[in-house]
Design an enzyme around this catalytic site. Structure first.
Site, PDB file in Angstrom:
ATOM      1  N   ASP A 119       0.864  -1.179   0.000  1.00  0.00           N
ATOM      2  CA  ASP A 119       0.000   0.000   0.000  1.00  0.00           C
ATOM      3  C   ASP A 119       0.900   1.228   0.000  1.00  0.00           C
ATOM      4  O   ASP A 119       2.108   1.129   0.206  1.00  0.00           O
ATOM      5  CB  ASP A 119      -0.918  -0.016   1.228  1.00  0.00           C
ATOM      6  CG  ASP A 119      -2.044   1.010   1.151  1.00  0.00           C
ATOM      7  OD1 ASP A 119      -2.209   1.650   0.101  1.00  0.00           O
ATOM      8  OD2 ASP A 119      -2.751   1.173   2.159  1.00  0.00           O
ATOM      9  N   SER A 120       0.292   2.396  -0.220  1.00  0.00           N
ATOM     10  CA  SER A 120       1.085   3.628  -0.167  1.00  0.00           C
ATOM     11  C   SER A 120       1.216   4.140   1.256  1.00  0.00           C
ATOM     12  O   SER A 120       2.148   4.871   1.576  1.00  0.00           O
ATOM     13  CB  SER A 120       0.437   4.720  -1.032  1.00  0.00           C
ATOM     14  OG  SER A 120      -0.821   5.090  -0.500  1.00  0.00           O
ATOM     15  N   GLY A 160      -3.729   8.551  -3.974  1.00  0.00           N
ATOM     16  CA  GLY A 160      -5.027   9.014  -4.436  1.00  0.00           C
ATOM     17  C   GLY A 160      -4.985  10.204  -5.376  1.00  0.00           C
ATOM     18  O   GLY A 160      -5.914  10.397  -6.174  1.00  0.00           O
ATOM     19  N   CYS A 207      -4.624  -1.475  -1.791  1.00  0.00           N
ATOM     20  CA  CYS A 207      -4.930  -0.072  -2.056  1.00  0.00           C
ATOM     21  C   CYS A 207      -5.964  -0.040  -3.174  1.00  0.00           C
ATOM     22  O   CYS A 207      -5.702  -0.535  -4.275  1.00  0.00           O
ATOM     23  CB  CYS A 207      -3.664   0.676  -2.477  1.00  0.00           C
ATOM     24  SG  CYS A 207      -3.941   2.363  -3.051  1.00  0.00           S
ATOM     25  N   THR A 239      -7.073   2.512  -4.873  1.00  0.00           N
ATOM     26  CA  THR A 239      -6.635   3.369  -5.972  1.00  0.00           C
ATOM     27  C   THR A 239      -5.698   2.619  -6.902  1.00  0.00           C
ATOM     28  O   THR A 239      -5.884   2.600  -8.123  1.00  0.00           O
ATOM     29  CB  THR A 239      -5.946   4.636  -5.431  1.00  0.00           C
ATOM     30  OG1 THR A 239      -6.873   5.375  -4.637  1.00  0.00           O
ATOM     31  CG2 THR A 239      -5.439   5.505  -6.569  1.00  0.00           C
ATOM     32  N   CYS A 291     -11.840   2.520   0.447  1.00  0.00           N
ATOM     33  CA  CYS A 291     -10.405   2.762   0.615  1.00  0.00           C
ATOM     34  C   CYS A 291      -9.990   1.966   1.834  1.00  0.00           C
ATOM     35  O   CYS A 291     -10.698   1.955   2.856  1.00  0.00           O
ATOM     36  CB  CYS A 291     -10.135   4.255   0.832  1.00  0.00           C
ATOM     37  SG  CYS A 291      -8.432   4.651   1.331  1.00  0.00           S
ATOM     38  N   THR A 292      -8.858   1.288   1.765  1.00  0.00           N
ATOM     39  CA  THR A 292      -8.456   0.423   2.878  1.00  0.00           C
ATOM     40  C   THR A 292      -8.142   1.203   4.145  1.00  0.00           C
ATOM     41  O   THR A 292      -8.101   0.622   5.240  1.00  0.00           O
ATOM     42  CB  THR A 292      -7.251  -0.453   2.490  1.00  0.00           C
ATOM     43  OG1 THR A 292      -6.193   0.376   1.979  1.00  0.00           O
ATOM     44  CG2 THR A 292      -7.643  -1.484   1.441  1.00  0.00           C
ATOM     45  N   HIS A 293      -7.916   2.510   4.024  1.00  0.00           N
ATOM     46  CA  HIS A 293      -7.734   3.330   5.222  1.00  0.00           C
ATOM     47  C   HIS A 293      -9.025   3.428   6.042  1.00  0.00           C
ATOM     48  O   HIS A 293      -8.981   3.522   7.272  1.00  0.00           O
ATOM     49  CB  HIS A 293      -7.312   4.754   4.846  1.00  0.00           C
ATOM     50  CG  HIS A 293      -5.857   4.922   4.546  1.00  0.00           C
ATOM     51  ND1 HIS A 293      -5.328   4.611   3.322  1.00  0.00           N
ATOM     52  CD2 HIS A 293      -4.831   5.373   5.306  1.00  0.00           C
ATOM     53  CE1 HIS A 293      -4.029   4.867   3.332  1.00  0.00           C
ATOM     54  NE2 HIS A 293      -3.699   5.331   4.531  1.00  0.00           N
TER      55      HIS A 293
END
Length: 282
Positions: free
Chosen positions: A8-9, A41, A72, A74, A184-186
């Site tokens: 992921d970022s 994003g 992620c 995105t 979004c995984t966040h």
């Protein structure tokens, strides 16, 4: 022993990590965060295709995993075909759980809460046409929730007023959605706060489904060995203050080592991984 790279970022993919190790404690996991290029994003598709492939080339070569999970939304909506054509190992992506939301909604109105990039991509529109054509879908793009989730994992208090402001488009809709996709995984990292603000909403994400998919693929490869306990490592592409702030949370999750794998803007690795105060698990 099975080894999985979760990429992921930022730290959103830790929501996928938690689901995966809950289902498969015997799997070893390398959690790789491309924090040098965070956030994804607001990056172009061309940039993401080049950047993500370069990072994963390095990670796959270094760790020799059995599978990669692009945790992620995105990146997944942009890069998955490129990665699957490039690597010989399975690559699992994360996409908004629109199909699930469309199946469980009672009033036929669902929300999609994701990054601005995800809500505008053709891939997302295709998911809606395929699985939620019979529903009204309200799309809301938020960059704020990403920052709130990142801050929360670094022991900062979540600003509920800012979070509530981001949800206003759903509250002000002619018909309020009864189900909202966390695209979004966040965002699942903020689930308790979201439930506090809107307790009647059904919040849906794809974490458990992704974990089940990974388990199925590893079982097909006969890689899972229940008698072994997994080892968890975290890697970052930049050594920043935020990485240091994240260490207590990573310790809680069971990570035993943290390291930096610097990858510059030219997508070249310019040093070997550097250990940074490896976490000691008692």
């Amino acid at each position: 022993m099975a080894k999985v790279v979760i990429f992921d970022s930022g730290v959103g993919g830790l929501s996928i990590f938690s689901e995966l190790v809950r289902l498969m404690p015997e799997a070893s996991v390398v959690y790789a965060s491309d924090n040098a290029a965070y956030p994804y994003g607001d990056k172009s598709e061309r940039y993401l295709k080049t950047r993500v492939k370069a990072c994963l080339d390095t990670l796959v070569q270094y760790h020799q995993p059995d599978m990669v999970v692009v945790a992620c939304n995105t990146a997944s909506t942009v890069v998955l075909p490129v990665l699957r054509a490039h690597f010989s190992i399975p690559v699992v992506g994360v996409v908004p759980a629109i199909k699930t939301a469309a199946q469980v909604t009672n009033n036929g109105v669902i929300g999609l809460l994701a990054t601005p990039g995800t809500v505008t991509r053709v891939y997302t529109d295709d998911l809606i046409i395929r699985f939620a054509k019979h529903c009204d879908v309200i799309k809301v793009g938020s960059r704020v929730l990403v920052d709130l989730a990142e801050a929360k994992l670094r022991s900062q208090t979540v600003d509920l007023s800012r979070l509530k402001q981001e949800l206003l488009p759903f509250e002000q809709a002619p018909v309020r959605p009864d189900t909202i996709v966390l695209g979004c995984t966040h965002f699942p990292l903020l689930l308790s706060e979201l439930q506090q603000i809107s307790p009647s909403i059904r919040w849906v994400d794809s974490g458990s489904a992704i974990a089940r998919r990974v388990r199925t693929l590893l079982e097909q490869q006969k890689k899972l060995k229940p008698e072994h306990a997994g080892i968890y490592q975290a890697m970052f592409t930049a050594n920043t203050t935020s990485v240091t702030q994240l260490k207590p949370y990573l310790f809680q999750l069971g990570f035993s080592a943290l390291s930096i794998l610097p990858i510059d803007e030219a997508f070249t690795v310019f040093s070997e991984p550097m250990a940074i105060n490896a976490v000691t698990v008692s």
